[in-house]
Design a protein around this motif. Structure first.
Motif, mmCIF file in Angstrom:
data_model
loop_
_atom_site.group_PDB
_atom_site.id
_atom_site.type_symbol
_atom_site.label_atom_id
_atom_site.label_comp_id
_atom_site.label_asym_id
_atom_site.label_seq_id
_atom_site.Cartn_x
_atom_site.Cartn_y
_atom_site.Cartn_z
ATOM 1 N N HIS A 25 30.959 -34.174 -51.806
ATOM 2 C CA HIS A 25 31.559 -34.628 -50.547
ATOM 3 C C HIS A 25 30.582 -34.408 -49.399
ATOM 4 C CE1 HIS A 25 35.250 -34.902 -52.805
ATOM 5 N NE2 HIS A 25 35.137 -33.640 -53.151
ATOM 6 N N PRO A 26 29.463 -35.147 -49.357
ATOM 7 C CA PRO A 26 28.519 -34.972 -48.256
ATOM 8 C C PRO A 26 29.195 -35.260 -46.924
ATOM 9 C CG PRO A 26 28.082 -37.002 -49.464
ATOM 10 C CD PRO A 26 29.075 -36.235 -50.280
ATOM 11 N N ALA A 27 28.897 -34.454 -45.942
ATOM 12 C CA ALA A 27 29.613 -34.515 -44.669
ATOM 13 C C ALA A 27 28.716 -35.055 -43.559
ATOM 14 C CB ALA A 27 30.116 -33.123 -44.284
ATOM 15 N N ALA A 28 29.292 -35.925 -42.746
ATOM 16 C CA ALA A 28 28.618 -36.405 -41.539
ATOM 17 C C ALA A 28 28.938 -35.456 -40.401
ATOM 18 C CB ALA A 28 29.095 -37.811 -41.204
ATOM 19 N N SER A 29 27.919 -35.012 -39.707
ATOM 20 C CA SER A 29 28.118 -34.091 -38.586
ATOM 21 C C SER A 29 28.119 -34.853 -37.264
ATOM 22 C CB SER A 29 27.010 -33.040 -38.559
ATOM 23 O OG SER A 29 25.767 -33.653 -38.236
ATOM 24 N N ALA A 30 28.492 -34.158 -36.198
ATOM 25 C CA ALA A 30 28.460 -34.764 -34.868
ATOM 26 C C ALA A 30 27.041 -35.182 -34.492
ATOM 27 C CB ALA A 30 29.015 -33.777 -33.840
ATOM 28 N N SER A 31 26.043 -34.423 -34.938
ATOM 29 C CA SER A 31 24.658 -34.785 -34.609
ATOM 30 C C SER A 31 24.241 -36.073 -35.315
ATOM 31 C CB SER A 31 23.703 -33.645 -34.965
ATOM 32 O OG SER A 31 23.741 -33.360 -36.343
ATOM 33 N N ASP A 32 24.712 -36.293 -36.553
ATOM 34 C CA ASP A 32 24.444 -37.559 -37.250
ATOM 35 C C ASP A 32 25.033 -38.731 -36.468
ATOM 36 O OD1 ASP A 32 23.173 -36.402 -39.533
ATOM 37 O OD2 ASP A 32 25.136 -35.958 -40.411
ATOM 38 N N ILE A 33 26.265 -38.552 -36.033
ATOM 39 C CA ILE A 33 26.961 -39.615 -35.311
ATOM 40 C C ILE A 33 26.271 -39.892 -33.982
ATOM 41 C CG2 ILE A 33 29.145 -40.217 -34.170
ATOM 42 C CD1 ILE A 33 30.531 -38.587 -36.439
ATOM 43 N N ASP A 34 25.899 -38.837 -33.265
ATOM 44 C CA ASP A 34 25.212 -39.004 -31.984
ATOM 45 C C ASP A 34 23.873 -39.724 -32.164
ATOM 46 O OD1 ASP A 34 27.270 -37.757 -30.683
ATOM 47 O OD2 ASP A 34 26.261 -35.804 -30.539
ATOM 48 N N TYR A 35 23.153 -39.382 -33.236
ATOM 49 C CA TYR A 35 21.863 -40.025 -33.497
ATOM 50 C C TYR A 35 22.033 -41.531 -33.683
ATOM 51 C CZ TYR A 35 17.865 -41.661 -36.205
ATOM 52 O OH TYR A 35 16.802 -42.388 -36.669
ATOM 53 N N LEU A 36 22.998 -41.938 -34.503
ATOM 54 C CA LEU A 36 23.205 -43.363 -34.744
ATOM 55 C C LEU A 36 23.628 -44.092 -33.474
ATOM 56 C CD1 LEU A 36 24.958 -43.233 -38.235
ATOM 57 C CD2 LEU A 36 22.646 -44.043 -37.731
ATOM 58 N N LEU A 37 24.504 -43.477 -32.697
ATOM 59 C CA LEU A 37 24.925 -44.108 -31.449
ATOM 60 C C LEU A 37 23.746 -44.249 -30.484
ATOM 61 C CD1 LEU A 37 28.405 -42.426 -30.787
ATOM 62 C CD2 LEU A 37 27.960 -44.776 -31.550
ATOM 63 N N GLN A 38 22.919 -43.205 -30.382
ATOM 64 C CA GLN A 38 21.767 -43.273 -29.491
ATOM 65 C C GLN A 38 20.815 -44.400 -29.897
ATOM 66 O OE1 GLN A 38 19.998 -39.388 -29.630
ATOM 67 N NE2 GLN A 38 21.765 -38.381 -28.670
ATOM 68 N N GLN A 39 20.583 -44.530 -31.201
ATOM 69 C CA GLN A 39 19.638 -45.546 -31.669
ATOM 70 C C GLN A 39 20.165 -46.954 -31.439
ATOM 71 O OE1 GLN A 39 16.539 -44.838 -32.649
ATOM 72 N NE2 GLN A 39 17.030 -42.685 -32.276
ATOM 73 N N VAL A 40 21.413 -47.194 -31.773
ATOM 74 C CA VAL A 40 21.943 -48.551 -31.631
ATOM 75 C C VAL A 40 22.122 -48.922 -30.163
ATOM 76 C CG1 VAL A 40 24.440 -48.028 -31.721
ATOM 77 C CG2 VAL A 40 23.570 -50.201 -32.658
ATOM 78 N N ASN A 41 22.402 -47.948 -29.324
ATOM 79 C CA ASN A 41 22.620 -48.243 -27.905
ATOM 80 C C ASN A 41 21.339 -48.634 -27.168
ATOM 81 O OD1 ASN A 41 25.392 -47.931 -27.940
ATOM 82 N ND2 ASN A 41 25.319 -45.756 -27.375
ATOM 83 N N ALA B 76 29.458 -28.706 -40.838
ATOM 84 C CA ALA B 76 30.170 -29.901 -41.299
ATOM 85 C C ALA B 76 30.557 -29.765 -42.767
ATOM 86 C CB ALA B 76 29.302 -31.141 -41.082
ATOM 87 N N ASP B 77 29.639 -29.238 -43.576
ATOM 88 C CA ASP B 77 29.912 -29.037 -44.998
ATOM 89 C C ASP B 77 31.067 -28.058 -45.202
ATOM 90 O OD1 ASP B 77 29.067 -29.229 -47.913
ATOM 91 O OD2 ASP B 77 28.813 -27.082 -47.565
ATOM 92 N N ALA B 78 31.062 -26.988 -44.445
ATOM 93 C CA ALA B 78 32.140 -25.998 -44.570
ATOM 94 C C ALA B 78 33.488 -26.604 -44.203
ATOM 95 C CB ALA B 78 31.837 -24.798 -43.674
ATOM 96 N N ALA B 79 33.505 -27.432 -43.168
ATOM 97 C CA ALA B 79 34.762 -28.065 -42.762
ATOM 98 C C ALA B 79 35.243 -29.054 -43.824
ATOM 99 C CB ALA B 79 34.583 -28.765 -41.424
ATOM 100 N N ARG B 80 34.330 -29.825 -44.389
ATOM 101 C CA ARG B 80 34.724 -30.828 -45.395
ATOM 102 C C ARG B 80 35.259 -30.160 -46.648
ATOM 103 N NH1 ARG B 80 36.823 -33.196 -48.401
ATOM 104 N NH2 ARG B 80 36.511 -35.284 -49.297
ATOM 105 N N LEU B 81 34.718 -29.015 -46.997
ATOM 106 C CA LEU B 81 35.178 -28.319 -48.201
ATOM 107 C C LEU B 81 36.534 -27.649 -48.002
ATOM 108 C CD1 LEU B 81 31.853 -26.756 -49.522
ATOM 109 C CD2 LEU B 81 33.109 -28.731 -50.405
ATOM 110 N N GLY B 82 37.104 -27.770 -46.809
ATOM 111 C CA GLY B 82 38.441 -27.236 -46.583
ATOM 112 C C GLY B 82 39.521 -27.975 -47.337
ATOM 113 N N ALA B 83 39.214 -29.177 -47.823
ATOM 114 C CA ALA B 83 40.194 -29.951 -48.603
ATOM 115 C C ALA B 83 39.775 -29.955 -50.064
ATOM 116 C CB ALA B 83 40.287 -31.378 -48.084
#
Length: 619
Positions: free
Chosen positions: A346-362, A591-598
């Motif tokens: 269950h690889p997890a996307a972090s807020a930094s991953d999301i911010d990076y993609l938004l910065q690049q596309v913007n 992010a990994d720790a949070a995803r492993l909560g389920a």
């Protein structure tokens, strides 16, 4: 029924009187029968791993007349093979890196898939390559050179496709002015833009292709079972003779849950879990041979209304290539390319991953996207052959096949697009070991749903009239099931309620959930909402509003009582909440720790205390 003379093969693997579409149904009854076969019979080839390479290997081996079994620990395509950029492409950037062999190979496979093997699942998608304008008149020569450079690359791409593409299946590229680029992509920022080049690649629903491969293998006589996890190799002296497996759907404490599957050759197509398979040989002191590193790729999904454009975009960033891909009523934006050493299931996307993609596309959009625009997020792991490079983006996308021990073949690396080549290479080795010279047939073997698709598409209006449904419904089904659309229309004919839209996801029909449980091997709610459909990332509610309706439809097929339906819904809700929490975390570790909560619905380490080294196999 082994194929080698010394094993006595004389007959056919499947009954030729049964239609392939019927023989390829992965029904609950079929699973029970295939479980019995796994326990009782000996196979020529046992494939571990139900991703695109493993399912492709099962198709290849079964089409040669070998007696084949395919086992997958979770659901088909549950790992990397459902979390890609949804592209069947030649790798335009490999031309720049002068890796002509990779481009040749991938474009050949793209042409085969788009024109012969799976035209119902692989179709052209246009992309723009924006060209920077530079600074004023003085930069004019450099601007001309840039257009010539990129134009030559895209032209070479088209030439390769025409020469080697096995039937091009894609339109040719075209140069556009700045105004022309803006017309086809109004959201493209014009400052610093000199124009663009439009070219075409292939798009696919990756998870549906894998399920179709698994069903195609079953239609050729293969034993195909999910929720079967490999827990160890069985050996005689220094030769592998089979695999010890555990049925994760068996009742808790069942003495029949674990058993041995006997095979002449074991093929491990386990992707980012390849090293776990190799560790099973540590006790005999063998070198592992293949080392695989996992590279995480994160994708964002936003509504089509968030960006105005008729094509996709391909952009170069400092760390990776960024795609903006049209996906029905949505856009897919990705991807990242970073090393990942945490939980591989269950690889997890972090807020930094999301911010990076938004910065690049913007940097290229006239209206910047924000997190409020995001409907869905998914993360996958690429299995890269490990080398000395510090960056995963520099590791090899080529594949390797090795035999670390007699009777065991490992295949790893490669690209989704070239799954058939990887499958053919590893089955060639298996066939040689088994004493047969039958070559691969898969370049000429249409997958289920391909035969008759073109004529059905031409006659879709008449098909809609005959079954009393809108033409749009028939088009939707044809693009997901091909000629197997007739199976879903038969469900609707028998029960008109099956034509009802699914709660919370009106673009999908109730019949698709029923069919997933009845014919496509879906065993859990998650299987339907994340892979048979893509509701988990195509809706802002991530499938929560669809869960109860889908569980009711699945339960009618699988015999779920009210308690079981509620358990499935509860598991799914926990999964969605864990993913949402992980996407708020600042880095990979949190992010990994949070995803492993389920916990995993199939009872993985968090549920049953199973050792993680063994748990990785056959996922």
């Amino acid at each position: 029924m082994p194929v080698c003379d010394r094993c006595g093969y004389r007959g056919q693997v499947r009954d030729p009187h049964v239609l392939r579409s019927v023989a390829g149904q992965l029904s609950p009854a079929r699973r029970a029968g295939d479980l019995r076969r796994l326990r009782a019979e000996r196979f020529d080839v046992l494939v571990i791993g139900g991703g695109v390479t493993g399912a492709g290997a099962a198709v290849d081996a079964a089409s040669r007349g070998l007696k084949v079994a395919l086992v997958e620990a979770r659901d088909f395509a549950a790992g990397t093979s459902s979390r890609s950029s949804k592209l069947i492409h030649g790798g335009l950037r490999y031309l720049e890196q002068l890796e002509f062999n990779l481009v040749h190979e991938a474009l050949t496979e793209r042409g085969l898939l788009a024109t012969r093997l799976a035209p119902h699942l692989v179709r052209p998608v246009p992309f723009l390559v924006p060209l920077p304008a530079g600074q004023g008149v003085r930069d004019l020569p450099a601007r001309v050179l840039r257009r010539a450079y990129y134009g030559a690359g895209v032209a070479a791409y088209d030439v390769f496709a025409g020469l080697f593409g096995g039937g091009r299946g894609m339109p040719l590229h075209r140069h556009l002015s700045r105004e022309g680029a803006r017309r086809v992509f109004p959201s493209l920022r014009t400052e610093g833009l000199a124009g663009a080049i439009r070219y075409y690649d292939g798009q696919v629903d990756d998870a549906r292709l894998v399920v179709t491969l698994a069903r195609t293998a079953a239609s050729l006589g293969a034993t195909v079972v999910s929720s079967i996890r490999a827990v160890g190799l069985t050996r005689q002296a220094r030769e592998v003779t089979g695999v010890r497996v555990r049925d994760l759907e068996a009742p808790a404490g069942s003495p029949d849950a674990e058993f041995e599957v006997r095979a002449g050759t074991v093929i491990a197509a386990t992707g980012v879990w390849t090293d776990d398979m190799s560790r099973m040989l540590d006790d005999v002191g063998l070198r592992r041979g293949i080392r695989v590193r996992a590279s995480k790729g994160v994708h964002l999904v936003v509504p089509r209304s968030a960006i105005t454009g008729e094509t996709g975009l391909i952009l170069r960033t400092a760390r990776s290539v960024l795609f903006v891909i049209p996906w029905g009523g949505h856009w897919i934006i990705g991807t990242t390319d970073t090393d990942w050493r945490l939980d591989r299931s269950h690889p997890a996307a972090s807020a930094s991953d999301i911010d990076y993609l938004l910065q690049q596309v913007n940097t290229v959009l006239d209206r910047p996207l924000t997190t409020a625009d995001i409907e869905g997020v998914y993360a996958g792991l690429r299995p890269l052959l490990a080398g000395e490079a510090d960056s995963t983006s520099k590791l090899s996308r080529e594949h390797a096949v090795i035999e670390p021990m007699l009777g065991l073949l490992l295949v790893a690396g490669g690209k989704y697009t070239t799954y058939r080549v990887m499958a053919s290479d590893v089955v060639d080795r298996a066939a040689h070991r088994l004493g047969t010279q039958r070559p691969s047939r898969t370049a000429d073997l249409p997958l289920l749903g391909a035969d008759g698709y073109a004529s059905m598409w031409r006659d879709r209006a008449d098909l809609a009239r005959r079954h009393g449904v809108p033409v749009g419904v028939v088009e939707h089904l044809l693009e997901r099931y091909g000629s197997l659309t007739l199976d879903l229309l038969a469900l609707i004919d028998a029960d008109p309620l099956q034509a009802s839209p699914l709660a919370g996801a009106p673009e999908y029909l109730a019949a698709e959930v029923t069919y997933a449980a009845r014919a496509e091997g879906a065993l859990h709610l998650e299987d339907v909402l994340t892979r048979r459909t893509r509701i988990s990332f195509e809706t802002a509610h991530r499938g929560l509003e669809s869960a109860e309706h889908a569980a009711e439809l699945m339960g009618a097929v699988l015999g779920w009582d009210a308690a079981r339906r509620e358990r499935e819904v509860t598991h799914y809700r926990a999964r969605v909440e864990a993913e949402r929490q992980s996407q708020l975390m600042p880095d990979d570790a949190t992010a990994d720790a949070a995803r492993l909560g389920a916990p995993d619905v199939r009872g993985y380490p968090a549920d049953r205390g199973i050792d993680d080294g063994a748990a990785g196999l056959a996922r």
